[in-house]
Design an enzyme around this catalytic site. Structure first.
Site, PDB file in Angstrom:
ATOM      1  N   HIS A 144      -5.619 -71.523  -9.911  1.00 44.22           N
ATOM      2  CA  HIS A 144      -5.421 -71.993 -11.278  1.00 44.22           C
ATOM      3  C   HIS A 144      -3.959 -71.898 -11.722  1.00 44.22           C
ATOM      4  CE1 HIS A 144      -9.593 -72.630 -11.879  1.00 44.22           C
ATOM      5  NE2 HIS A 144      -9.937 -71.398 -12.179  1.00 44.22           N
TER       6      HIS A 144
ATOM      7  N   LYS B  45      -9.664 -59.797 -15.991  1.00 46.98           N
ATOM      8  CA  LYS B  45     -10.952 -59.672 -16.652  1.00 46.98           C
ATOM      9  C   LYS B  45     -10.913 -58.529 -17.668  1.00 46.98           C
ATOM     10  CE  LYS B  45     -13.136 -62.683 -13.950  1.00 46.98           C
ATOM     11  NZ  LYS B  45     -13.683 -63.955 -14.470  1.00 46.98           N
TER      12      LYS B  45
END
Length: 500
Positions: free
Chosen positions: A261, A347
């Site tokens: 990404h 995360k």
């Protein structure tokens, strides 16, 4: 057997695209491998229905779902599954004539290695219903371990002939595995028919980077090391691993997010002007950026792990898998030499955001004394591109505060997609990329040489990763990330400092 009516697309309602190939795709049979899985349920089936409602599907199409024979649904059960998926995750209710036409286009054919006759029959039936020679598009919404076997099945059965294939990330886990996967795919599909999908690149804001730079004389002259001091690509995620311990323990944040990404976004931000807004030209310029990247220095990388990760079910109690990664990247070319690119993702962080910030250099002449500034935040000359759906662009600058004194304060000039255009014109990342794959436009898809080069750049880090550092869930990562970006600062959290 009576064939269901062939659905037809409605009149197009989307705005013109940057590229010239913005007409409706040709007739298609779309085959979804993993059609009963989570990705198809959350993104693909709702996305295809939204394209149909927007009039962006081919004039005539069929969608064939497939999965292993064990527990495979009937056509009726697959249609019911699709209805539930669209009701739960779609932007439009599954009702009315649009849904009836879409539902009629759905069928299912199970496939196992060496036993693909139900799928072959379903594809033959779909093509017979359409007539002529419709295109075939295969979407591999399956675990990475199944990529090679599915591609081999398509080659062995002859289904691959003339078709295109969409491959989900990750595209390997290191250079050797990426090369092996590319070789397996190229044994069946040549590169012109391979679409490695990264939903980040389907966001409106990615196309808007191209428009911002190359359609406006204000910005391109500033888009270089003479005027930009540093670049940050920040993609924090508020969610934790959400029970995906098996996947995450074998992958980690760097492989899952940075290579697939953030590096791709870096390629779009840093590229040279392409000769045309076409697939080959755009991907050539991205590849030049990737080949200009310095190999990663593990000393310029922070790996983190949120407190409590090792207590997740299925996680090794002594796990060194990173749930957070921040790194400094250098690009050795004329445009970017000496400009650090700071990347961060992870995360269980404080917010979920998708932001690129270009820090502009301060003027050479200090006409205004430092104490004339009403803020000590040091964030006054920036261009901020928010890639959240549908996205925004903010220019941060200093202005005079009203009053008798020459006192400066910071202000924002904001372009917001949501308030500037009708919401029905927006396409989510997967919707945009599915449409471009049907059109055969590879501009927003990753090329094999680019993938392999990125794994080559990553090799020093993969060979000698620094130890993971703990961070609290809900924070912005380990404390050491501040030293990584010094003398600059992270632009998230997006809070202005108070005057001293």
């Amino acid at each position: 057997m009576t064939q269901p009516p062939v659905p037809s697309a409605q009149s197009p309602q989307s705005p013109p695209s940057l590229r010239s190939d913005d007409g409706p795709p040709a007739d298609h049979v779309i085959v979804l491998f993993g059609a009963t899985g989570d990705l198809a349920r959350r993104k693909l089936l709702p996305g295809l229905f939204h394209l149909a409602r927007a009039g962006l599907m081919p004039p005539r199409y069929r969608i064939v779902g497939t999965a292993p024979a064990a527990g495979a649904p009937t056509d009726a059960e697959f249609r019911a599954h699709a209805r539930q998926a669209v009701a739960e995750f779609g932007r439009s209710r599954p009702e009315g004539p649009e849904w009836e036409a879409f539902e009629a286009a759905l069928s299912f054919g199970a496939a196992d290695t060496g036993a693909a006759e139900p799928l072959l029959a379903a594809v033959r039936e779909a093509e017979a219903a359409l007539g002529g020679r419709p295109h075939r598009l295969f979407h591999l919404a399956v675990p990475p371990v199944a990529f090679r076997s599915v591609v081999a099945l398509l080659g062995d059965t002859g289904l691959a002939e003339g078709g295109r294939v969409i491959v989900e990330k990750p595209f390997g886990t290191d250079l050797a595995s990426a090369r092996a996967l590319n070789a397996a795919i190229h044994a069946v599909f040549d590169e012109s028919r391979v679409f490695r999908i990264d939903h980040f690149l389907g966001k409106e804001a990615v196309d808007n980077v191209l428009a911002l730079r190359f359609a406006n004389g204000l910005f391109e002259p500033l888009w270089n090391r003479e005027h930009i001091s540093h670049v940050q690509i920040d993609v924090p995620e508020h969610i934790d691993i959400q029970g995906r311990a098996r996947f995450f323990e074998g992958t980690g944040t760097f492989r899952d997010m940075v290579v697939t990404h953030l590096f791709q976004l870096l390629g779009f931000i840093a590229m040279e002007p392409p000769v045309a807004l076409e697939g080959d030209a755009l991907r050539d310029e991205q590849a030049k950026v990737f080949h200009s990247m310095r190999p990663l220095d593990p000393a310029h990388v922070v790996r983190g792990q949120y407190t409590g990760y090792r207590e997740e079910q299925g996680v090794d109690p002594a796990s060194e898998t990173e749930t957070f990664a921040a790194l400094r990247v250098g690009i050795d070319n004329w445009r970017w030499a000496g400009v650090p690119f700071h990347l961060r993702t992870g995360k269980a962080l404080a917010e979920g955001r998708h932001v690129v910030t270009l820090g502009l250099r301060e003027p050479v002449l200090r006409m205004f004394p430092l104490d004339a500034r009403a803020t000590a935040g040091g964030r006054c000359n920036e261009l901020v591109i928010d890639f959240g759906d549908p996205g925004s662009i903010t220019t941060r600058l200093l202005v005079k505060e009203p009053g008798p004194s020459m006192r400066l304060t910071d202000a924002d000039l904001v372009f917001n997609y949501r308030t500037s255009f009708a919401a029905q014109n927006f396409l989510e990342g997967y919707e945009h990329l599915l449409l471009e794959a049907m059109r055969g436009n590879q501009a927003l898809f990753t090329r094999s040489d680019g993938v392999e080069r990125l794994w080559e750049v990553a090799a020093p880090l993969l060979d000698a990763p620094p130890p993971v550092e703990p961070y609290a869930p809900g924070s912005w990562g380990p404390d050491s990330i501040e030293a990584l970006v010094a003398p600059y600062r992270w632009h998230l959290p997006d809070r202005r400092a108070t005057p001293s």
